[in-house]
Every structure is written in C-alpha cells, then in structure tokens.
Design a protein around this motif. Sequence first.
Motif: not given
Length: 986
Positions: A135-136, A166-171, A323-324, A328-330
């Motif tokens: 995703s990134a 980190i930013p994450f954008k779900p589908a 919005q991303p 926190v990177l788990p």
Amino acid sequence: MAGVFLARSASRLSSSSSALSRSACLLPSLSSSSPAPPPSNPSPRSATTFPPPARHLADLRSPISHRALVRSSAAVADRFERRFATMASKNSYESILTTLSKPGGGEFGKYYCLPALTDPRIDRLPYSIRILLESAIRNCDEFQVTGKDVEKILDWENTSPKQVEIPFKPARVLLQDFTGVPAVVDLACMRDAMKKLGSDPNKINPLVPVDLVIDHSVQVDVARSQNAVQANMELEFHRNKERFGFLKWGSNAFSNMLVVPPGSGIVHQVNLEYLGRVVFNNGGLLYPDSVVGTDSHTTMIDGLGVAGWGVGGIEAEAAMLGQPMSMVLPGVVGFKLGGKLRNGVTATDLVLTVTQMLRKHGVVGKFVEFYGEGMSELSLADRATIANMSPEYGATMGFFPVDHVTLQYLKLTGRSDETVAMIETYLRANKMFVDYSQPQTERVYSSYLELNLEDVEPCISGPKRPHDRVPLKGMKSDWQTCLDNKVGFKGFAVPKESQNKIAEFSFRGTPAQIKHGDVVIAAITSCTNTSNPSVMLGAALVAKKACELGLEVKPWIKTSLAPGSGVVTKYLEKSGLQKYLDQLGFNIVGYGCTTCIGNSGELDEAVSAAISENDIVAAAVLSGNRNFEGRVHPLTRANYLASPPLVVAYALAGTVDIDFEKEPIGTSKDGKKVYFKDIWPLNEEIADVVQSSVLPDMFKETYKAITKGNPMWNQLSVPSSTLYTWDPTSTYIHEPPYFKDMTMSPPGPHPVKDAYCLLNFGDSITTDHISPAGSIHKDSPAAKYLMERGVSPKDFNSYGSRRGNDEVMARGTFANIRLVNKFLKGEVGPKTIHVPSGEKLSAFDAATRYKSEGHDTIVLAGEEYGSGSSRDWAAKGPMLQGVKAVIAKSFERIHRSNLVGMGIIPLCFKSGEDAETLGLTGHERYTIHLPSNVSDIKPGQDVTVTTDTGKSFTCTVRFDTEVELAYYNHGGILPYVIRSLIKANN
C-alpha cells in the motif's frame, strides 16, 4: 497548524499497454541501513471503476490527497497553502509497475512488484506487514506517502519496536447501520458546513468503495414461530422507516456507496461471502483488498487473507474522503498452530481458547498472524471465527494469509474461476501467498505463541467477559464459585441461604419454576458462528438427536436462530435438519445480529416478573462474541458464549448449573435418562452433512440480487437532493451541532482548568457502559426527551437505532443500568454526584448543570477503558456532555482514537498508579497543564495534573501520532477535514 488534502479527478487507466507500458523492472538491492530510493520516471496516478459485486460508478475520482503535516510554523503553513495542482501526484515507484500475465496468455493487469525491489528483508516480513508495504509503495508520491515511510515498513524488524508512525490507505470502507447512520449524518452535516463556509458541498463524497449492510436493527420481538422472520421484519421497518429512508437517500446522494438492505444478513458474513475481493482489479491495476470498518468485528475478513480492522466512525469518514490513516507500525505476534481438533471440539471452543491465550500474552495494538502445519486442518470458516474475535483478545488483526484453503472457499462461495486464478497468480507473484507444500522461509515475529489443536477442549466463556473461559467439565463448580464470589466479573454475591431459592410463577396458565442459573435466553446468533457451516449444522444434528429421543425445551426459554446470510437457510433446508431446530423452538427470527448486540427483545412478562421480584440470577447462552453485563438483556446477569451446538444443549438442560459429564440433560420419551454424549454428533457426521449440503450455487443465488431482494426496502420513497432536508421534529435523524459557529481558523488546544470529575470508574468500562446500544429505560433522560415529543414507550426502539439523533444519544451517554460509578459507593446504575451540590443526578443532568455553570469536566477510569464495540458515540456523547479529558490506566485502541477524533484528551496514569493509589476521590477539581500551542505538544509526552486539594501527578498524553495532534488542534477530525478541503480549493 494546518493540513490540506484534496480528492482530484483521476485520469483513466487505459486498458492498452501504452497506459502502463512496461514489464518488471528490478531495482538495485536496498541496504537495511538506508531509505528505499524511489525509482525514476514516475507515471501518473490513475484509477477507474471498481469491480462487482458493489454498485460503484465508473466516473469516480481517485483518492489522491495531501498528507497532513502538523507542526504550526510559518514554513509549514506556507507549504500547506500551495495549490494542489503543484503538489506531487506521481508515483515514485513507477519503475516496478509490472505486467501480470495470465497462464493461458494475455494479462490480468499491472501491479507494483515487491520482488522487483530485490530487498532480502521482504522475505522475512510477516505477510500482514507486506500488505502495508504494498500500500505504501502504490501510494508513494513523496508527499502523502514518502520513501521514508516505505523504508520504515521494509525495516519493520527494527522499526516496529520504536512505535514509528506510517500512513495507510485502505482499499474500501465497511459500515453497518448502527454506525452507518451517524456516519451518513456526519457526511450530510459536513456538506452543509462546506456550503456555509462558501465551498462546494459535493466535495464531501466517498472516494473509495463504501459498503453499508443494514443488519443491526432487527429485534427478536417474535420467537418460536414459523412467522417470526416476516413479523420481526415488519416491526423492524415500522420502527426504522425513517432511518432506512435516510440511508436509502444517502446511497443515492453519495457516489460510490452500496447499501445492502435489511433482511440480507450480518455485515461480516456478507463481507466474507460476497463483498471481500481479496485482490482488487481496479481498471487494470491490481492490489490487495484491505478494509476498515465501523464495527470492531470487521476483523472477521482477516480469515480470508484480507487485511481489515475496526475503526471509529469518524476515522472511517475521513478514510472515505481520501484522508490517509495514520497508524503506529504494529508489532506482529506469530501464533503457530499444530495438530488437529479432537472429536467433539468445535471452532468456538478453539476461538475461546485462543482468546484467553492472547489476552494473557498481551496483544493490544498488535497484529496476530497465524501459521504452522495446523493451518491445513482449519477450514476457512474456522479461521474466520478466530479472526472475528480479535477485539475480544485485543489485537488489531488476527490474520490468516491466503493459501489453498482460501482459494477453495472462494470457489465454494461462487467467485468465478477467472477471479480466483487472478487472485492466486497475483499473490504468488507478489510473495503474499502461502504454499504449505513448499519449504517455508522463516519469518520474523515480534513474539511467538504456539497451540496444539489437540489440546483444545469443549468450553464456554462467561458470565460477564468473553475471555473468561470455562472448560465444560468445570462449568458446574465454576457456577457455584460465581454465586459465592463478591460482585465482580466472576461473582454475584448470592448468600448461601438464597442460592437454592426456587421462584414459582405461572407461564400462560401452566405452573413453572425458575432458580439461579436457569436459562431464559438461548440464541444461535452472531457473525462469529453463523458463518460457519460446521457449527450450524452441528447444532442442527444435536437438535435432530434430541427430537428423536423426545427431548423438549421449556416453553418459557426464549430460543432463536438468526443466520448471518440466506445461505445458512438454504443449507439447513437442503440437509433436512431445519425442522428439528424448529421443533425445539429455534425458528429463524431474522437475518441480522439480534441477541449478540442486545436486540434480544422482551422476555415474557411472567418470566421477567419472576426474575425481578425474586432477584434471580438468570442466564443467557448465546453463540455470540460479547457478553458484558447489561448487553444481552437487562434481566440476564449471567451471559455465556458458547458454540451453536452447546446453545442447543443448554437450552435442553434449561440451566447452566449442570455437569454434562455426570448429570442427565433430560429424560427420553421412553423414560430413560439422556446424557450430553447421547446427543452430541461426531466430527465425521458433521463433515458429511457439510459436504453434501453446502454448495456454490447457494451463494450465487443468495447474492445475485442482494440490493433489490427486499420488497419493503424497494417501496421506500426518498428525495433525490444532494443536501439533506433536516426535519427538526424528527427523533431519529437530527442535525448535530459539531460545526455550529465553525470558522476557518482552528481553535487550538482547549485549556482544562479546575474541571470537575463527572464520573469515577474502575476497570473494564466498556463502550456499552458509556453508550449503550440496547433498550431505552423508561426512567432515563432519553425516555423523557422522547415522551416530551410524543413518542410512546412501545416506540422507543433502541439507542442503537437512534444514533442519528444527537439529542437522544447525548442523553443516552453513561445511561447503562449496570454502570458502576465509585461516587455511588456500590450502588449500580446510571447516576452520579454533582460535586458542588452533592446531589445525585443522572450523568446527563449532572453534565448539563456543569455546562450551564461554565465548568469543564473530566472522567477518571481504570484499565481497559472503552473496551468492546468500536462505538463512536462513546466519544461523541461525552464530548457533547462537555467532557474534556479522560484519565485512565489504559485505553482500548479504537476508543482512544475516537476520543482524539472528537477533541477529547486521553491521558494515562503512570505505571503502578491510579486514582486510588494517588488518593483521588473524584471530588477534587483538576487542572491539566498541557501547552497552549499545539507545536509545543509531542506525541506521548508527559504532563502534570494538579488538583485544588494540592495533589500533583504525572500522566502520559495519549496523542500517539503527529496527525492526532492535528485533529486535536482543529477540535476533532471532522473540522480538520472540512478546513483542509476548503483550503485545498482556494
């Protein structure tokens, strides 16, 4: 501090080779010590239509947006003010965009190829982290997502212990109606706010697929009847016509939103059987499916190899708008499974065992990833059962990577052969497929657990928490201990002399008796289990054996069966077993969550009176995932989670005070004692029925007309306007005050000075305690509000159904009848003390008085504050009541995020400290010494709290990321989004 993001119309992704005109391009190997360098020659970011099943439109815009930068300096502000047209909109990793060829020729599409990075760290990454990595990379434009973000994920082994952001954008985004209605209300209100501020209201529009399944509104008003489904649906529409009409309006007014009508099934089962893509093919661009949902059990989709978890409604709304998500990177707990379940042991027994193990291990905020040779012994439905209860064991996800079992399930549920081939080919090519027939590369995990499936034994959980597992063989003694123990999670404090009390009553003219531990509700319910053919057909086989022996269920026990999809009905009918469930009173009552979320309906008046008048500790046994006190039914103080077959068994026994190994469950028609073992099916029996009765055509038939299969829904007439016309007299849908008097300038941090304590709690205060979803008590502030507006008690409906009305929900905050507030010195109920006057008032009335006097308030709490459902009203309600901060020992993950999203400060006591050890009674006045400028606040920093009595202590501010500080500075996530959109257009 400012932030900008904007959705921008995307260029079409051409299907010709010229649109994405290159094959795999390998990058030089990346060292673990340097950031991943972005390739050169970036290509335009593109998107096009979304595939079936959802009705998503072809002309939608791509979620390209500005990643929030949150420090309020002049330089940052200047950067934020740049026109979006000058911002980066090209992908930095275009050179690894690779063609995915079909085995027989041609191509499936293009994808960002992880092996093309030639980075040895990828092979060691957990599969769940690889999804974050892809995703990134796919969204890396050096603005919203940067090469540094990619490197953080690549170097997960070293960075995850450091709590990096980190930013994450779900589908896509998943909603159910209880949380979906307020989400659509917020979106409609945001459109109004955009218009008032002089901007385009149509900028408020979902930019990723949004699927909303209406499943939380059906109640078990009618049970033990062949007509129950129709009767309950008619009542459901009568109560909720306005809400349903509003949702239907939303499905037309907002692009890219699919609404699945009532009576179709439970959101997570529909997601598993139908909505889950596993791999998206978005106009020729392939990428892993991922989803965030406004129900905590969104994690069920993890069993299908789709990364999904629950978020608050306000977070979900921001994700819809491009919005991303900042996360926190788990860390990832590796959970190795070996062996095989023994005969008579169900997936429910397994998940209750796993839940207890993981709660003990401590997995809050982490991913759990399952692996090992035992995986081949678990069906997809078994995996989904384990993934479903991630919230109960505290993890963000309980992830099962895609393997051959996944592919078999996709075919079983009617996905096309070509789709399954595309999924397998893509995941193999991108190192996201587990092939257990091949040697496995050792992956690194943050910590490790192991379970031999052969060690799992039959069990249930309760009486008040999902992780309080009780082996079936020890249930009788455990029940006796609960009666003896002081009031708590494992105690009812029933005096010895009262424990054998028998209450006599008359049930429809027949003499009857009830005593402590007697079952009054037995419900086969909940996505956790109704998605699993093995336990559903296992329950039906128990019913068959019981009926053949002449056993019956007492007529005053409220039995019900609420399947998670129409497929369940089809295979129960094909197997010929539904008639036996009907004979015992387990008639189908509807297709939705029902008893699991408190929609259990009323008990018979005679039963209710016998319980209340004699202070009986009555029991409910349900195949659900939550059993917090006060959730299932106000009169069932003991609530046990059990597999569907065990639900039937306990209904037949009529009590939880039984040793199934030694005591008979009943008497046969020929007068012989019948024991548990006499009605329990062998695993082979169950497997044979599953094999012959669960067929792909059932899934295809059920879902082919999923959005148009309900005549009552089809007859709803709704306006076609893009702005909603609010009805000020409505008691269901009301314009919330979140954006009243909003300006373009962020308000900044709110000083908390000399605040009073509204409530003083102990441990494990759930979102059910804070914002109940069930019935509205006749003496509550919400009931008073409704009656003043002409609503009779019979039409109160539930709090969950009225979440579109902020006036009702603010009054319903802290209204759970089982609330334990230390101010009341042992008295249970939704009251508190107004400290200045010493008066005992409802929480709402006390909060209203504090606000009228100009005082801020805080809440004191213990461990696990906000555990339970991902309920955004548990944050919205306190905000509307004037709560400015919550000081607790620890927070549940989603609830902490929701508090931040509504502008409430979450603070944690230091380790080893709490209100009691610090000598805090709650009668003090509290000042939180937080900097007045957001640029002076750091994520996770310490602050001093002082009281008017001279006490001083240190807390950790639980703003965990820079983005959360931005939300706080703006007064919450939604004002932040509105200001950002408007600035981006100026």
